[in-house]
Design a protein around this motif. Structure first.
Motif, PDB file in Angstrom:
ATOM      1  N   GLU C  24       0.830  -1.076  -0.003  1.00 51.66           N
ATOM      2  CA  GLU C  24       0.041  -0.006  -0.072  1.00 51.66           C
ATOM      3  C   GLU C  24       0.860   1.312  -0.013  1.00 51.66           C
ATOM      4  OE1 GLU C  24      -2.062  -0.963   3.601  1.00 51.66           O
ATOM      5  OE2 GLU C  24      -0.514   0.165   4.715  1.00 51.66           O
ATOM      6  N   GLY C  25       0.357   2.348  -0.246  1.00 49.02           N
ATOM      7  CA  GLY C  25       1.211   3.644  -0.419  1.00 49.02           C
ATOM      8  C   GLY C  25       0.440   4.807  -0.855  1.00 49.02           C
ATOM      9  N   LYS C  26       1.019   5.821  -0.971  1.00 49.84           N
ATOM     10  CA  LYS C  26       0.317   7.067  -1.287  1.00 49.84           C
ATOM     11  C   LYS C  26       0.677   7.508  -2.951  1.00 49.84           C
ATOM     12  CE  LYS C  26       1.762   9.504   2.905  1.00 49.84           C
ATOM     13  NZ  LYS C  26       2.303  10.586   3.449  1.00 49.84           N
ATOM     14  N   LEU C  27      -0.342   7.524  -3.538  1.00 49.91           N
ATOM     15  CA  LEU C  27      -0.339   7.886  -5.003  1.00 49.91           C
ATOM     16  C   LEU C  27      -0.459   9.517  -5.107  1.00 49.91           C
ATOM     17  CD1 LEU C  27      -0.042   6.101  -7.532  1.00 49.91           C
ATOM     18  CD2 LEU C  27      -2.495   6.186  -7.860  1.00 49.91           C
ATOM     19  N   GLU C  73      -3.075  13.853  -3.042  1.00 52.49           N
ATOM     20  CA  GLU C  73      -2.499  12.625  -2.671  1.00 52.49           C
ATOM     21  C   GLU C  73      -3.448  11.540  -2.128  1.00 52.49           C
ATOM     22  OE1 GLU C  73       1.871  12.441  -0.579  1.00 52.49           O
ATOM     23  OE2 GLU C  73       0.138  12.601   0.905  1.00 52.49           O
ATOM     24  N   ILE C  74      -3.571  10.435  -2.675  1.00 51.94           N
ATOM     25  CA  ILE C  74      -4.491   9.401  -2.050  1.00 51.94           C
ATOM     26  C   ILE C  74      -3.609   8.283  -1.678  1.00 51.94           C
ATOM     27  CG2 ILE C  74      -6.326  10.162  -3.582  1.00 51.94           C
ATOM     28  CD1 ILE C  74      -5.707   7.688  -5.274  1.00 51.94           C
ATOM     29  N   GLY C  75      -4.200   7.642  -0.542  1.00 48.49           N
ATOM     30  CA  GLY C  75      -3.594   6.419   0.132  1.00 48.49           C
ATOM     31  C   GLY C  75      -4.613   5.021  -0.478  1.00 48.49           C
ATOM     32  N   ALA C 101     -15.706  11.902  -0.184  1.00 45.07           N
ATOM     33  CA  ALA C 101     -16.119  10.676   0.202  1.00 45.07           C
ATOM     34  C   ALA C 101     -14.880   9.749   0.625  1.00 45.07           C
ATOM     35  CB  ALA C 101     -17.075   9.782  -0.485  1.00 45.07           C
ATOM     36  N   GLN C 102     -13.798  10.255   0.032  1.00 47.71           N
ATOM     37  CA  GLN C 102     -12.438   9.344   0.271  1.00 47.71           C
ATOM     38  C   GLN C 102     -12.389   8.236  -0.371  1.00 47.71           C
ATOM     39  OE1 GLN C 102      -9.268  10.086   1.817  1.00 47.71           O
ATOM     40  NE2 GLN C 102     -10.134  12.018   0.686  1.00 47.71           N
ATOM     41  N   LYS C 103     -13.056   7.940  -1.610  1.00 50.52           N
ATOM     42  CA  LYS C 103     -13.198   6.873  -2.375  1.00 50.52           C
ATOM     43  C   LYS C 103     -12.805   6.984  -3.710  1.00 50.52           C
ATOM     44  CE  LYS C 103     -17.386   5.208   0.250  1.00 50.52           C
ATOM     45  NZ  LYS C 103     -16.885   4.551   1.173  1.00 50.52           N
ATOM     46  N   VAL C 104     -12.332   5.814  -4.355  1.00 50.54           N
ATOM     47  CA  VAL C 104     -12.132   5.735  -5.816  1.00 50.54           C
ATOM     48  C   VAL C 104     -13.094   4.647  -6.376  1.00 50.54           C
ATOM     49  CG1 VAL C 104     -10.434   5.119  -7.629  1.00 50.54           C
ATOM     50  CG2 VAL C 104      -9.503   6.198  -5.531  1.00 50.54           C
ATOM     51  N   TYR C 105     -13.696   5.096  -7.552  1.00 52.57           N
ATOM     52  CA  TYR C 105     -14.701   4.312  -8.188  1.00 52.57           C
ATOM     53  C   TYR C 105     -13.785   3.603  -9.287  1.00 52.57           C
ATOM     54  CZ  TYR C 105     -17.986   6.733  -4.895  1.00 52.57           C
ATOM     55  OH  TYR C 105     -18.611   7.232  -3.762  1.00 52.57           O
ATOM     56  N   ILE C 106     -13.915   2.439  -9.259  1.00 51.00           N
ATOM     57  CA  ILE C 106     -13.383   1.892 -10.583  1.00 51.00           C
ATOM     58  C   ILE C 106     -14.374   0.995 -11.343  1.00 51.00           C
ATOM     59  CG2 ILE C 106     -11.594   0.089 -11.178  1.00 51.00           C
ATOM     60  CD1 ILE C 106     -10.133   1.210  -8.762  1.00 51.00           C
ATOM     61  N   HIS C 115     -13.438   1.655  -3.718  1.00 56.55           N
ATOM     62  CA  HIS C 115     -12.163   1.489  -2.844  1.00 56.55           C
ATOM     63  C   HIS C 115     -12.058   2.435  -1.966  1.00 56.55           C
ATOM     64  CE1 HIS C 115      -8.059  -0.394  -2.174  1.00 56.55           C
ATOM     65  NE2 HIS C 115      -7.786   0.827  -1.860  1.00 56.55           N
ATOM     66  N   SER C 116     -12.213   2.209  -0.699  1.00 54.32           N
ATOM     67  CA  SER C 116     -12.001   3.482   0.443  1.00 54.32           C
ATOM     68  C   SER C 116     -10.665   3.715   0.304  1.00 54.32           C
ATOM     69  CB  SER C 116     -12.686   2.759   1.714  1.00 54.32           C
ATOM     70  OG  SER C 116     -13.991   2.850   1.740  1.00 54.32           O
ATOM     71  N   LEU C 117     -10.261   4.939   0.332  1.00 57.69           N
ATOM     72  CA  LEU C 117      -8.843   5.292   0.475  1.00 57.69           C
ATOM     73  C   LEU C 117      -8.368   5.129   1.934  1.00 57.69           C
ATOM     74  CD1 LEU C 117      -9.243   8.639  -1.703  1.00 57.69           C
ATOM     75  CD2 LEU C 117      -8.259   6.412  -2.347  1.00 57.69           C
ATOM     76  N   LEU C 118      -7.048   4.849   1.933  1.00 53.49           N
ATOM     77  CA  LEU C 118      -6.467   4.910   3.131  1.00 53.49           C
ATOM     78  C   LEU C 118      -6.041   6.223   3.857  1.00 53.49           C
ATOM     79  CD1 LEU C 118      -4.101   1.757   2.344  1.00 53.49           C
ATOM     80  CD2 LEU C 118      -6.447   1.736   3.538  1.00 53.49           C
TER      81      LEU C 118
END
Lengths: 252, 252, 252
Positions: C24-27, C73-75, C101-106, C115-118
């Protein structure tokens, strides 16, 4: 007396649908073909299976029962039988029942396999099929369904299946993520517009998903917090399989 | 002095026949080629292996031994060597022995592998080949034999191999089932009519079955409650392998 | 606001290069594309990753940050995301970030994955890239490199990579054996003649070797008892990946 001959691949695919639910069970032989109805050990899922006599290249059956029943019931270890059939070969498979010796003889080319029947008294009784009415029906390509199940396995232990208006959906939720397959009426082979959904254990659907892998399409019969019935055919339509799965009680 | 060059696939297939029986052993290098004779740790099976010098693209050997022997004996870890060869590549393999350094140099394209020889004193003595006479001989397609072995593995731990008149048979029996391969003279490449059979451990035959997988045909030499000798060739007939397997004492 | 569309295979291959180093990490999302820099948990290896915006079929980004930064920056849990993408399908993948919402929709065809962001605060800080100067550079076909790594894994835990004059070499040594890949300038795509070498942990190089499997060539930047930098491209040159690996201290 029972003697029959069938394509190896057809028999193998049929056995795979059975072992998705039970390891062993009672098979009924009748004029119409082979039949089985069984529930899994935890009583969560059920299979109703018919392999029609016309799926066989040869099918000879006459009942020797004194009670005048028109069928013979035998106990079999399906997992063991599938293991032997699974070593491959595409030749026809010949089956022969010796009721007196309580054995089935199976011939695959030059290999002869003798399977001692299980005592039917040691096996679970054939379950009754509950009377159910399903408000919604969806017909979907098997591979599309199986792919969503494979993805859902990465997410959590349960899955919701439902119809929302003109859309069929499957939804799995994990702690951090959520997966949803949504298919409109146009993307499906058939859909009854409705609003229903139920939660199911992914473990059982994953097993069923393996069992149905050789079917082209599957029919899902759905309701609101209700069991699901999943139907499909094999052996060019001459094997008919129904899986029935109890819903989970939603924790929320 | 020993230097040679050989096709990678041929060498790999030969090593697989050896590692089916032993992990390490003594390889004898002579003018005629490479030779090995070894028994497995439990003394149940033996391999006699010859890879003729004409199987090599190049083969140069001259003996430096003071004793005037016309051969050099080296200790090798065959499993390790096969692991390295198994990473693939189809190029020729070059072998070079450095007796003084007690190393073998192996070149596969741009990869150079140096294998320290094992101390022959630390390895088991080469076994004597017992004098045996086999009343029955059967030549069978390898794949037919291997398929029966794979099926028998699903049944039990032992297998009977025998000839019954003009039929060759293999038979495995489990608690609930029995498997039999029966092949008439016409279905075989060769058969000596006879009536003999012996029981063998399936564990050893399974290992041999993997070792022989690249051979087209195998020759089975059989007797009554007697060892079995299983012969086959690789490398276009220039590698000759014999497995010898002790019978089990039947419990009945 | 971030919305993008990309070929499924390209995204999958890029994620594989990342999960070779971190789970996992920061993108970082910028106008120029997606960027990531991360070290493995043991601080031995680092990845610098850029997936250019022109690798996407569609790429829309505008920054909502009050601080006027030109990036977001997203985790992310890359292993989880790759698991979902790995179920296959060749259709385009649509990404959409919901920062509130701190989410990414794919979206992958009919599958929608949320995917909930870290929390970036829970993730390690982005490492600084050390200033390094590499005296030697080698460009080699990826498959040649990977094959040597697979062979070295059979030998030991460490590997030496170096340049000896006009030859590039990789060397692994076990208790009983030694493996060496030697390639002259002519057998390579490029080589800077030099005399340098360093020892590295095979465990990390093996992981990197998986991560680079879809690249055609790799560039090795080497020095004397020095870190190694391994560069390659994916997505038709529009993804640029650098692995950095610390040397091991030689025990002798």
């Amino acid at each position: 007396m029972f003697e029959a001959k069938i394509d190896a691949t057809a028999l193998r695919e049929c056995l795979e649908t059975v072992t998705a639910i039970v390891d062993e069970g009672k098979l009924r032989i009748t004029d119409e073909g082979l039949k089985l109805r069984a529930v899994d050990p935890a009583n969560v899922s059920m299979i109703s299976f018919v392999l029609q006599s016309d799926a066989f290249d040869e099918f000879h059956f006459s009942c020797e029962s004194e009670e005048g029943d028109n069928e013979t019931e035998i106990g079999m270890d399906f997992v063991k039988l599938l293991g032997i059939l699974g070593i491959g070969g595409k030749e026809d498979i010949e089956l022969k029942l010796d009721e007196h010796a309580q054995k089935v003889y199976i011939r695959m080319g030059s290999l002869a396999y003798t399977h001692s029947l299980l005592d039917p008294a040691s096996l679970r009784k054939e379950p009754k099929v509950p009377e159910l009415e399903f408000p919604a029906q969806v017909i979907i390509e098997t591979e599309e369904f199986r792919r969503a199940i494979r993805a859902a396995e990465k997410i959590g232990d349960n899955i919701v299946l439902g119809v929302d208006g003109e859309e069929f959906f499957m939804e799995a939720e994990g702690e951090m993520d959520k997966l949803r397959l949504g298919l409109t009426k146009e993307q499906l082979i058939h859909l009854t517009p409705k609003t229903v959904s139920s939660l199911y254990s992914l473990e059982y659907i994953s097993a069923m998903s393996k069992g149905m892998s050789h079917a082209e399409n599957i029919t899902l019969n759905l309701g609101e917090k209700y069991p699901m019935q999943l139907d499909f055919e094999l052996a060019e339509g001459k094997a008919k399989i129904s899986y029935l799965l109890a819903p989970r009680i939603e924790s929320e």
